[in-house]
Design an enzyme around this catalytic site. Sequence first.
Site, PDB file in Angstrom:
ATOM      1  N   ASP A   1     -26.285  -7.692   4.805  1.00 11.19           N
ATOM      2  CA  ASP A   1     -25.971  -7.863   3.474  1.00 11.19           C
ATOM      3  C   ASP A   1     -26.175  -6.211   2.965  1.00 11.19           C
ATOM      4  OD1 ASP A   1     -26.422  -7.767   0.725  1.00 11.19           O
ATOM      5  OD2 ASP A   1     -28.099  -9.135   0.534  1.00 11.19           O
TER       6      ASP A   1
ATOM      7  N   HIS B   1      -1.910   1.131   0.420  1.00 16.20           N
ATOM      8  CA  HIS B   1      -1.187   0.451   1.731  1.00 16.20           C
ATOM      9  C   HIS B   1       0.349   0.638   1.530  1.00 16.20           C
ATOM     10  CE1 HIS B   1      -0.848  -3.540  -0.479  1.00 16.20           C
ATOM     11  NE2 HIS B   1       0.473  -3.429   0.178  1.00 16.20           N
TER      12      HIS B   1
ATOM     13  N   GLU C   1       7.109  -9.299  -7.279  1.00 16.64           N
ATOM     14  CA  GLU C   1       6.554 -10.266  -6.338  1.00 16.64           C
ATOM     15  C   GLU C   1       7.032 -11.736  -6.784  1.00 16.64           C
ATOM     16  OE1 GLU C   1       2.243  -9.139  -4.798  1.00 16.64           O
ATOM     17  OE2 GLU C   1       2.498  -7.996  -6.990  1.00 16.64           O
TER      18      GLU C   1
ATOM     19  N   HIS D   1       0.076   1.579  -6.481  1.00 19.10           N
ATOM     20  CA  HIS D   1       1.391   1.694  -5.768  1.00 19.10           C
ATOM     21  C   HIS D   1       2.746   2.147  -6.278  1.00 19.10           C
ATOM     22  CE1 HIS D   1      -1.141  -0.971  -3.543  1.00 19.10           C
ATOM     23  NE2 HIS D   1      -1.041  -2.146  -4.135  1.00 19.10           N
TER      24      HIS D   1
ATOM     25  N   LYS E   1      10.936 -11.570  -4.396  1.00 21.48           N
ATOM     26  CA  LYS E   1      10.019 -10.458  -3.646  1.00 21.48           C
ATOM     27  C   LYS E   1      10.879  -9.354  -3.597  1.00 21.48           C
ATOM     28  CE  LYS E   1       6.604  -8.651  -0.436  1.00 21.48           C
ATOM     29  NZ  LYS E   1       5.697  -8.630  -1.111  1.00 21.48           N
TER      30      LYS E   1
HETATM   31  C1  BG6 Z   1      -2.394  -5.253  -3.270  1.00 22.65           C
HETATM   32  C2  BG6 Z   1      -2.438  -6.123  -4.707  1.00 22.65           C
HETATM   33  O1  BG6 Z   1      -2.569  -4.133  -3.532  1.00 22.65           O
HETATM   34  O2  BG6 Z   1      -0.732  -5.531  -3.134  1.00 22.65           O
HETATM   35  C3  BG6 Z   1      -1.793  -7.511  -4.603  1.00 22.65           C
HETATM   36  O3  BG6 Z   1      -3.724  -6.195  -5.130  1.00 22.65           O
HETATM   37  C4  BG6 Z   1      -0.381  -7.520  -4.445  1.00 22.65           C
HETATM   38  O4  BG6 Z   1      -2.215  -8.124  -6.140  1.00 22.65           O
HETATM   39  C5  BG6 Z   1      -0.098  -6.892  -3.161  1.00 22.65           C
HETATM   40  O5  BG6 Z   1       0.059  -8.674  -4.118  1.00 22.65           O
HETATM   41  C6  BG6 Z   1       1.350  -6.536  -2.871  1.00 22.65           C
HETATM   42  O6  BG6 Z   1       1.627  -5.892  -1.687  1.00 22.65           O
HETATM   43  P1  BG6 Z   1       2.702  -6.150  -0.643  1.00 22.65           P
HETATM   44  O7  BG6 Z   1       2.643  -5.429   0.524  1.00 22.65           O
HETATM   45  O8  BG6 Z   1       2.961  -7.599  -0.673  1.00 22.65           O
HETATM   46  O9  BG6 Z   1       3.810  -5.606  -1.876  1.00 22.65           O
END
Ligand code: BG6
Length: 490
Positions: free
Chosen positions: A90, A176, A214, A238, A343
Amino acid sequence: MKTPTATDIIIFGALGDLSLRKLIPSLYDLEKDNLLPEGSRIICLARQRMKNADYLNKAHQNLEVHVEPERFEAQTLNRLSDRISYIELDFLNAEHYPKLAKALEDKPHQQRIFYYATAAEFFGSISEQLNTHQCITKDCRVVLEKPLGFDRESSTAINFQVAQHFNEAQIYRIDHYLGKETVQNLLALRFANPIFGTQWSESSISHVEITIAECVGIEGRWSYFDKAGQMRDMVQNHLLQLLSLVAMDPPDDLSADSIRDQKVKLLKQLKPITQEMQKHTVVCGQYASGNNDVELLPGYNNEEGAEGNSQTETYVAIRAEISNWRWAGVPFYLRAGKRLARKKTQITVHFKQQPHFIFDPEQRHLASNKLVLSLQPNEGVSLQVQTKSPGINNDIQIQPTVLDLNFNKEFKGIRTPHAYERLLLEIIKGNQYLFVRRDEIEHAWTWCDNIMQHWQSPEHVLHKYPAGSWGPSEAEFIIRKDGRQWSLED
Ligand code: BG6
């Protein structure tokens, strides 16, 4: 490039969605490609009481779903499993940390990576506990997952807490999108091709669009998302990362700080959007029920876990401007939405028309070029150029033709690694150029906070749009009023 050394990867929140869907599968892929340094261990931490075997079972179930079927094999699975150990911890309970400290002491010289896959509000406490229990070594690293805070103030506070125990060179803030292949290709395209390098400014470019569409909705994360909203979930990080890479000045080299200095400079040059400007430059939306040709889709307020009549935005479109010499007068149209028709993540750079046109005057509108960087679902780059329509009968008629580089076709047989896979490897190697620096994140928040602070005013409108559509029709307005329209390539 530094040589990777044996590493302990310590994951806080190892039973969470991110760990099971992204981190463990990415570690599997690194294992499969023999990219995890010899002797590395993966120490998985979560609150639940669970035996190691049960954690492995859970990990395996997720790997079966999230690893590409053709890459899934027993040998790699066994090698990865041998590295994994589960410890019940925890992270707010000081008494649980000696277990972790003991596990780490078994291999005191391993490089350590602490991966905080938990809510950001716990980053400070975890760092403090790690320090108290002497788990922090001189060259260890800490990985912070987004969203880092709720606004500039909370983000600064979290950064400050973590900085009490780790220096900036040890901190890897994840976005990411920076691990995606095409995002890095953007650097190659911009800075290795003189044809673009010399044209990349207001003298040749009329406008730029960045779309992150998305088709998924909230996917069981309603309570998290409802507090965040699309601006904090997608735009602050992003989308602004994509914008800064498209618009920044050339870095002196590929070092982390050269790139990040340029991104910070650009973020500081983003023109603040005042309340007065919002009416014409910002559109917020929330999806209502709709369908996607296959099934009926619930509205945001009827999603699993939804509570009450929320006013949280699931769509944002913004007409942004950059106050510098390079981009004076060039609008950047940004949009990010959930439950849209498809998407699609795409950057479209529109070049200006020829100043003098010698062909059919009726075709004047065709006399420009368009560069499209497609990030997902299919990665690639295409350039729309004008060519002569084939044939001998006509006067010279021009027609748009696309020079298309589809990465899947062009680099057939070469697998594109997933974003987290690449990012994890860069952390192991100690390369920070794909991670967000503290000042970068804070300037991104400043610009977004400034927009969001007006959303409490009675003038702020949340436009409903049907799930499965392209978002609220009002978003057309911010681009149409400049005589343009959103473009989306298939
Ligand atoms: C994440 C968000 O950082 O990125 C999500 O929290 C989103 O809400 C996702 O769906 C999208 O990532 P990707 O790589 O699928 O475009």
